[in-house]
Design a protein around this motif. Structure first.
Motif, PDB file in Angstrom:
ATOM      1  N   ASP A   8       0.821  -1.206   0.000  1.00 52.87           N
ATOM      2  CA  ASP A   8       0.000   0.000   0.000  1.00 52.87           C
ATOM      3  C   ASP A   8       0.855   1.256   0.000  1.00 52.87           C
ATOM      4  N   PHE A   9       2.055   1.176   0.558  1.00 53.05           N
ATOM      5  CA  PHE A   9       3.024   2.268   0.572  1.00 53.05           C
ATOM      6  C   PHE A   9       4.399   1.658   0.773  1.00 53.05           C
ATOM      7  N   THR A  10       5.435   2.481   0.745  1.00 53.16           N
ATOM      8  CA  THR A  10       6.797   1.952   0.799  1.00 53.16           C
ATOM      9  C   THR A  10       7.103   1.345   2.168  1.00 53.16           C
ATOM     10  N   THR A  11       7.987   0.377   2.164  1.00 57.62           N
ATOM     11  CA  THR A  11       8.367  -0.291   3.409  1.00 57.62           C
ATOM     12  C   THR A  11       9.345   0.563   4.192  1.00 57.62           C
ATOM     13  N   LEU A  12       9.410   0.312   5.486  1.00 54.84           N
ATOM     14  CA  LEU A  12      10.376   0.989   6.349  1.00 54.84           C
ATOM     15  C   LEU A  12      11.750   0.411   6.078  1.00 54.84           C
ATOM     16  N   GLU A  13      12.666   1.252   5.664  1.00 54.63           N
ATOM     17  CA  GLU A  13      14.013   0.810   5.337  1.00 54.63           C
ATOM     18  C   GLU A  13      14.884   0.766   6.583  1.00 54.63           C
ATOM     19  N   VAL A  14      15.907  -0.045   6.542  1.00 51.14           N
ATOM     20  CA  VAL A  14      16.835  -0.168   7.656  1.00 51.14           C
ATOM     21  C   VAL A  14      17.648   1.113   7.811  1.00 51.14           C
ATOM     22  N   SER A  15      17.815   1.854   6.743  1.00 47.24           N
ATOM     23  CA  SER A  15      18.637   3.064   6.759  1.00 47.24           C
ATOM     24  C   SER A  15      17.988   4.252   7.457  1.00 47.24           C
ATOM     25  N   ARG A  16      16.738   4.146   7.859  1.00 46.52           N
ATOM     26  CA  ARG A  16      16.005   5.195   8.595  1.00 46.52           C
ATOM     27  C   ARG A  16      15.562   6.372   7.738  1.00 46.52           C
ATOM     28  N   ARG A  17      15.944   6.445   6.507  1.00 43.84           N
ATOM     29  CA  ARG A  17      15.665   7.643   5.723  1.00 43.84           C
ATOM     30  C   ARG A  17      14.177   7.913   5.542  1.00 43.84           C
ATOM     31  N   ASN A  18      13.351   6.893   5.552  1.00 39.45           N
ATOM     32  CA  ASN A  18      11.938   7.111   5.272  1.00 39.45           C
ATOM     33  C   ASN A  18      11.047   6.867   6.500  1.00 39.45           C
ATOM     34  N   TYR A  19      11.604   6.929   7.694  1.00 39.70           N
ATOM     35  CA  TYR A  19      10.815   6.614   8.888  1.00 39.70           C
ATOM     36  C   TYR A  19       9.653   7.582   9.081  1.00 39.70           C
ATOM     37  N   ARG A  78       1.603  -2.992  19.704  1.00 41.06           N
ATOM     38  CA  ARG A  78       1.981  -1.783  20.456  1.00 41.06           C
ATOM     39  C   ARG A  78       3.456  -1.840  20.829  1.00 41.06           C
ATOM     40  N   ALA A  79       3.926  -2.984  21.303  1.00 42.85           N
ATOM     41  CA  ALA A  79       5.331  -3.131  21.684  1.00 42.85           C
ATOM     42  C   ALA A  79       6.244  -2.975  20.471  1.00 42.85           C
ATOM     43  N   LEU A  80       5.842  -3.535  19.326  1.00 45.24           N
ATOM     44  CA  LEU A  80       6.634  -3.395  18.104  1.00 45.24           C
ATOM     45  C   LEU A  80       6.670  -1.939  17.660  1.00 45.24           C
ATOM     46  N   TRP A  81       5.554  -1.257  17.744  1.00 47.69           N
ATOM     47  CA  TRP A  81       5.468   0.154  17.361  1.00 47.69           C
ATOM     48  C   TRP A  81       6.408   0.996  18.210  1.00 47.69           C
ATOM     49  N   VAL A  82       6.399   0.769  19.524  1.00 53.12           N
ATOM     50  CA  VAL A  82       7.255   1.521  20.441  1.00 53.12           C
ATOM     51  C   VAL A  82       8.730   1.187  20.188  1.00 53.12           C
ATOM     52  N   THR A  83       9.035  -0.081  19.938  1.00 50.62           N
ATOM     53  CA  THR A  83      10.407  -0.491  19.670  1.00 50.62           C
ATOM     54  C   THR A  83      10.933   0.174  18.401  1.00 50.62           C
ATOM     55  N   LEU A  84      10.133   0.196  17.349  1.00 45.79           N
ATOM     56  CA  LEU A  84      10.548   0.855  16.111  1.00 45.79           C
ATOM     57  C   LEU A  84      10.712   2.358  16.318  1.00 45.79           C
ATOM     58  N   ALA A  85       9.823   2.955  17.094  1.00 41.99           N
ATOM     59  CA  ALA A  85       9.930   4.388  17.385  1.00 41.99           C
ATOM     60  C   ALA A  85      11.211   4.688  18.160  1.00 41.99           C
ATOM     61  N   ASN A  86      11.526   3.855  19.136  1.00 42.33           N
ATOM     62  CA  ASN A  86      12.760   4.073  19.901  1.00 42.33           C
ATOM     63  C   ASN A  86      13.998   3.932  19.025  1.00 42.33           C
ATOM     64  N   ARG A  87      13.937   3.053  18.061  1.00 39.46           N
ATOM     65  CA  ARG A  87      15.089   2.821  17.194  1.00 39.46           C
ATOM     66  C   ARG A  87      15.247   3.901  16.128  1.00 39.46           C
ATOM     67  N   PHE A  88      14.132   4.345  15.543  1.00 36.20           N
ATOM     68  CA  PHE A  88      14.214   5.214  14.373  1.00 36.20           C
ATOM     69  C   PHE A  88      13.781   6.658  14.590  1.00 36.20           C
ATOM     70  N   ASN A  89      13.147   6.987  15.670  1.00 37.15           N
ATOM     71  CA  ASN A  89      12.551   8.315  15.809  1.00 37.15           C
ATOM     72  C   ASN A  89      13.549   9.380  16.246  1.00 37.15           C
ATOM     73  N   HIS A  90      14.711   9.363  15.653  1.00 40.30           N
ATOM     74  CA  HIS A  90      15.717  10.384  15.937  1.00 40.30           C
ATOM     75  C   HIS A  90      15.952  11.252  14.704  1.00 40.30           C
ATOM     76  N   GLN A  91      15.000  11.228  13.791  1.00 39.26           N
ATOM     77  CA  GLN A  91      15.139  11.951  12.537  1.00 39.26           C
ATOM     78  C   GLN A  91      15.294  13.455  12.760  1.00 39.26           C
ATOM     79  N   LYS A  92      14.524  14.007  13.691  1.00 34.75           N
ATOM     80  CA  LYS A  92      14.604  15.443  13.934  1.00 34.75           C
ATOM     81  C   LYS A  92      15.978  15.823  14.455  1.00 34.75           C
ATOM     82  N   ASP A  93      16.567  14.980  15.282  1.00 34.30           N
ATOM     83  CA  ASP A  93      17.887  15.256  15.826  1.00 34.30           C
ATOM     84  C   ASP A  93      18.963  15.172  14.758  1.00 34.30           C
ATOM     85  N   ILE A  94      18.758  14.302  13.764  1.00 34.19           N
ATOM     86  CA  ILE A  94      19.784  14.073  12.755  1.00 34.19           C
ATOM     87  C   ILE A  94      19.631  15.013  11.560  1.00 34.19           C
TER      88      ILE A  94
END
Length: 124
Positions: A8-19, A78-94
């Motif tokens: 339905d839309f692009t997958t989440l990449e390991v590189s974080r660019r599209n988080y 919910r746990a997966l969502w939070v885990t992915l957010a903790n791993r990738f949600n540093h986009q604003k900082d970067i």
């Protein structure tokens, strides 16, 4: 193993660019399918096992194969969502400081053509 079905839309990449785009697309998609409650804070939102399973299918289908393998043992959406957010949600900082720097130092006179300038403005 690659996803063979049309996504339905692009997958989440390991590189974080599209988080950031992926999160917005996922929230809209889950809301449209009435599954958004499964990833939200579960204070008073009891979710059935079928709803959780459907949500997990949608999320896993839209993440990179390496991430699927890494979080294979995760069973709660919910746990997966939070885990992915903790791993990738540093986009604003970067990316935000870099984008601000690029925007502040963008000058029209540095470009030979207007189209090049417009492209760079849209990229920032």
């Amino acid at each position: 193993m690659s996803n063979l079905n049309k996504l339905d839309f692009t997958t989440l990449e390991v590189s974080r660019r599209n988080y950031l785009n992926w999160v917005q697309d996922m929230k809209v998609h889950l809301t449209a399918k009435n599954l958004c409650l499964a990833i939200e804070d579960e204070t008073d939102n009891p979710n059935g096992e079928a709803r959780k399973a459907t949500t997990m299918i949608v999320i896993r289908r839209h993440i990179h194969d390496a991430l699927q393998t890494k979080y294979l043992a995760e069973e709660d959406p919910r746990a997966l969502w939070v885990t992915l957010a903790n791993r990738f949600n540093h986009q604003k900082d970067i990316f935000l400081p870099e984008a601000r720097h690029d925007w502040q130092h963008l000058r029209f006179q540095d470009f030979k053509y207007v189209n090049e300038y417009n492209y760079e403005v849209c990229r920032v």
